[in-house]
Design an enzyme around this catalytic site. Sequence first.
Site, PDB file in Angstrom:
ATOM      1  N   CYS A  30     -73.321 -27.592 -32.116  1.00 18.88           N
ATOM      2  CA  CYS A  30     -74.681 -27.137 -32.442  1.00 18.88           C
ATOM      3  C   CYS A  30     -75.484 -28.364 -32.873  1.00 18.88           C
ATOM      4  O   CYS A  30     -74.952 -29.446 -33.017  1.00 18.88           O
ATOM      5  CB  CYS A  30     -74.645 -26.151 -33.607  1.00 18.88           C
ATOM      6  SG  CYS A  30     -73.644 -24.724 -33.319  1.00 18.88           S
ATOM      7  N   ARG A  66     -77.151 -30.030 -27.342  1.00 16.52           N
ATOM      8  CA  ARG A  66     -75.955 -29.678 -28.131  1.00 16.52           C
ATOM      9  C   ARG A  66     -75.720 -28.173 -28.164  1.00 16.52           C
ATOM     10  O   ARG A  66     -74.687 -27.703 -28.645  1.00 16.52           O
ATOM     11  CB  ARG A  66     -76.079 -30.211 -29.556  1.00 16.52           C
ATOM     12  CG  ARG A  66     -76.220 -31.716 -29.667  1.00 16.52           C
ATOM     13  CD  ARG A  66     -76.370 -32.144 -31.108  1.00 16.52           C
ATOM     14  NE  ARG A  66     -75.161 -31.841 -31.862  1.00 16.52           N
ATOM     15  CZ  ARG A  66     -74.096 -32.650 -31.917  1.00 16.52           C
ATOM     16  NH1 ARG A  66     -74.120 -33.788 -31.244  1.00 16.52           N
ATOM     17  NH2 ARG A  66     -73.030 -32.329 -32.594  1.00 16.52           N
ATOM     18  N   TRP A  94     -74.799 -23.405 -30.463  1.00 14.53           N
ATOM     19  CA  TRP A  94     -73.875 -23.167 -29.361  1.00 14.53           C
ATOM     20  C   TRP A  94     -72.776 -22.321 -29.995  1.00 14.53           C
ATOM     21  O   TRP A  94     -72.000 -22.792 -30.796  1.00 14.53           O
ATOM     22  CB  TRP A  94     -73.330 -24.491 -28.823  1.00 14.53           C
ATOM     23  CG  TRP A  94     -72.440 -24.268 -27.650  1.00 14.53           C
ATOM     24  CD1 TRP A  94     -72.805 -24.010 -26.356  1.00 14.53           C
ATOM     25  CD2 TRP A  94     -71.028 -24.188 -27.675  1.00 14.53           C
ATOM     26  NE1 TRP A  94     -71.700 -23.804 -25.594  1.00 14.53           N
ATOM     27  CE2 TRP A  94     -70.598 -23.896 -26.365  1.00 14.53           C
ATOM     28  CE3 TRP A  94     -70.094 -24.325 -28.668  1.00 14.53           C
ATOM     29  CZ2 TRP A  94     -69.267 -23.763 -26.027  1.00 14.53           C
ATOM     30  CZ3 TRP A  94     -68.755 -24.198 -28.344  1.00 14.53           C
ATOM     31  CH2 TRP A  94     -68.354 -23.914 -27.026  1.00 14.53           C
ATOM     32  N   GLY A 136     -70.060 -26.874 -36.521  1.00 14.11           N
ATOM     33  CA  GLY A 136     -68.616 -27.041 -36.695  1.00 14.11           C
ATOM     34  C   GLY A 136     -67.940 -25.680 -36.689  1.00 14.11           C
ATOM     35  O   GLY A 136     -68.535 -24.677 -36.295  1.00 14.11           O
ATOM     36  N   GLU A 172     -58.926 -31.000  -7.089  1.00 15.13           N
ATOM     37  CA  GLU A 172     -59.998 -31.205  -8.068  1.00 15.13           C
ATOM     38  C   GLU A 172     -60.593 -32.610  -7.932  1.00 15.13           C
ATOM     39  O   GLU A 172     -61.808 -32.793  -7.992  1.00 15.13           O
ATOM     40  CB  GLU A 172     -59.464 -30.968  -9.485  1.00 15.13           C
ATOM     41  CG  GLU A 172     -60.433 -31.260 -10.621  1.00 15.13           C
ATOM     42  CD  GLU A 172     -61.747 -30.488 -10.549  1.00 15.13           C
ATOM     43  OE1 GLU A 172     -61.866 -29.542  -9.749  1.00 15.13           O
ATOM     44  OE2 GLU A 172     -62.688 -30.878 -11.282  1.00 15.13           O
ATOM     45  N   GLU A 190     -68.827 -33.652  -4.678  1.00 14.34           N
ATOM     46  CA  GLU A 190     -70.021 -32.957  -5.190  1.00 14.34           C
ATOM     47  C   GLU A 190     -70.998 -33.910  -5.869  1.00 14.34           C
ATOM     48  O   GLU A 190     -72.174 -33.588  -5.999  1.00 14.34           O
ATOM     49  CB  GLU A 190     -69.638 -31.827  -6.143  1.00 14.34           C
ATOM     50  CG  GLU A 190     -69.059 -32.237  -7.463  1.00 14.34           C
ATOM     51  CD  GLU A 190     -68.883 -31.034  -8.384  1.00 14.34           C
ATOM     52  OE1 GLU A 190     -69.675 -30.088  -8.331  1.00 14.34           O
ATOM     53  OE2 GLU A 190     -67.925 -31.046  -9.169  1.00 14.34           O
ATOM     54  N   HIS A 241     -48.259 -32.407   8.979  1.00 11.26           N
ATOM     55  CA  HIS A 241     -48.616 -31.197   9.764  1.00 11.26           C
ATOM     56  C   HIS A 241     -50.063 -31.232  10.219  1.00 11.26           C
ATOM     57  O   HIS A 241     -50.697 -30.197  10.368  1.00 11.26           O
ATOM     58  CB  HIS A 241     -48.351 -29.944   8.913  1.00 11.26           C
ATOM     59  CG  HIS A 241     -46.925 -29.830   8.482  1.00 11.26           C
ATOM     60  ND1 HIS A 241     -45.905 -29.485   9.347  1.00 11.26           N
ATOM     61  CD2 HIS A 241     -46.345 -30.103   7.294  1.00 11.26           C
ATOM     62  CE1 HIS A 241     -44.753 -29.514   8.684  1.00 11.26           C
ATOM     63  NE2 HIS A 241     -44.981 -29.872   7.444  1.00 11.26           N
ATOM     64  N   LYS A 280     -75.621 -25.724 -12.174  1.00 12.94           N
ATOM     65  CA  LYS A 280     -74.521 -25.731 -13.142  1.00 12.94           C
ATOM     66  C   LYS A 280     -73.794 -24.385 -13.134  1.00 12.94           C
ATOM     67  O   LYS A 280     -72.598 -24.323 -13.306  1.00 12.94           O
ATOM     68  CB  LYS A 280     -75.043 -26.031 -14.551  1.00 12.94           C
ATOM     69  CG  LYS A 280     -73.941 -26.162 -15.597  1.00 12.94           C
ATOM     70  CD  LYS A 280     -72.941 -27.240 -15.246  1.00 12.94           C
ATOM     71  CE  LYS A 280     -71.741 -27.264 -16.168  1.00 12.94           C
ATOM     72  NZ  LYS A 280     -70.648 -28.106 -15.633  1.00 12.94           N
TER      73      LYS A 280
END
Length: 600
Positions: A2, A27, A75, A102, A473, A480, A496, A595
């Site tokens: 936050c 944040r 957050w 926190g 990944e 991307e 293969h 996003k």
Amino acid sequence: MCGIVGYIGPKEAVPILLSGLKRLEYRGYDSAGIAVISCGKIHSRKIPGKINDLIGVIAKEPLPKAGLGIAHTRWATHGAPNKVNAHPHSSCDRKISVVHNGIIENYLKLKESLISEGHRFVSQTDTEVLAHLIEKFYKGDLKDAVIEAIKKVEGSFALGVVSADEPDKIVCARQDSPLIVAEGRAGRFIASDVPAILEHCRRVVYLKDREVAVLDNNGIRVFDLNKREVRFKFDRVLMGAQSAQKGGFPHFMLKEIHEQPAVLKRLLSSGAREIRRFSYPRKIKNIVIVACGTAYHAGLVGKYIIESLARIPVAVDLSSEFRYRDPIVDKGTLVLAISQSGETADTLAAVREAKKKGACVVSICNVVGSSLTRESDHVFYTLAGPEIGVASTKAYTAQLAVLYMFGLELARSLKTISQNSFKASWKVLNSIPALQAEILKAHRSVEKVGRKHHKFGSFLFLGRNINFPSALEGALKLKEISYIPAEGYAAGEMKHGPIALIDEYRAVVCIAVSSRIYDKMISNIQEIKARSGKLIAIASAGDKAIRTHVSETIFIPKIDEFFSPLLVALPLQMLAYTIAVSRKCPVDQPRNLAKSVTVE
Ligand code: AGP
């Protein structure tokens, strides 16, 4: 994560607090709030939503003129992002107001004891406990009350506190969450991060853990928890406002790559409690993991983890495929839905399909109160903080960490793992944050390889066993953000078909960490070398043989192969990042992407 900000001085507090909050919006942006003191009373405004929404509310219902106040952008970690859970939080008598960044790990125990003493709570947050605890200890000195309160707290905090009974001061304190105090001609400030104060001043004090600062119109004083005044020094902030929002990093993606050790450390303590508390269903016939993109790759690693530990069959499905294939799912199925945003339309649709078929749905998600968390039977939060870069990095390794902890706890509940190996596995997991930090410290070796290969027109990423998904990944990260065609493949599949692609124009990244199939990987490397493929290896420290096969090797600390995806991900992320930057790509906002993909 936050953002908190506070101001005391000769100027009008509200505009200063709001503009400071705007610069901390990266944040967290679930909800926002502000409190000022005027005529001996606390006046506050709080809203679910972004800071602009708060600004709109204040425009309609102005706050009184004040020279002191605190503000917060949230957050959410505990409690949905609604108005009642928005900060600031107040004491019963509404004379104390608190903003906090926190996690108060022992908040439930503290809350029960405060309720038994007559305190009345209104929110589901851990933060509100602080307001009532300070009220409990308040005997006319706000600093002393804050010190007594934080001595009872376990967890992390950066907090700002004001009291209507002491309208000329802000008290702040920190433990494991960043907090600065600052002063300039405009007054004195507290903030989670320097961007909030850069337009006013550059003289800052980086408060140390378990220090308490008192800001008033005479200056700043800092105390330890024994209430002894301690010396402090001002630093001068040199970075510009924009770069400061990224903590001095050139891109949010790089900042988030470097946040991974701290995220993992937080998860292995606070996150682990959640996972331990979950009551694992005794009768699970099968597990199905649904996800998209990077989260899907985490799910593929999850299959290796859970099948190896808990011996339950795990199917991993792309969410967009799961929902149309009439999947074999019923009340004996546990569906794990993995999503950073919790808003991915395909994963939401897959979850609805699974619930229609009677499955229990557990989600692994990074955003409290997101649609996915509201539609799941249970949620494990990844506590990674807002992930701004479109390319997912810290959320991915956080998803992996939750899957490891989930697999271990499930295995323990099903008694498919001995107590010794359970403990040994946890010991390895707890060593990972430091090993990740070691990899990040050696970032120059990865940057050198990335710069050398940024002109290649196509890449192949090869991995085996639990690092086959790591290869997928790595390919996704590269394609991307750099737009270079890149494919991930199981190394055993080379002969293969894909081996037809190999020539001197193709770069091939091989994940060749120490493992029981290391020799097989070396054979693949030799096949590629024989066809002039340009090899890059990710190998384990101490591996001398690899250099005889591959000229470009990125070493990572040696670790049990089973846990290596938590380390392998980092050089692959940094390689993709370096190549994309070398190609001058807009790393944080790659073309055509968003996003969160909220459309099907
Ligand atoms: C990953 O870097 C991509 N941004 C993308 O594949 C992403 O993982 C995917 O869209 C899933 O998003 P979610 O985790 O928010 O559901």
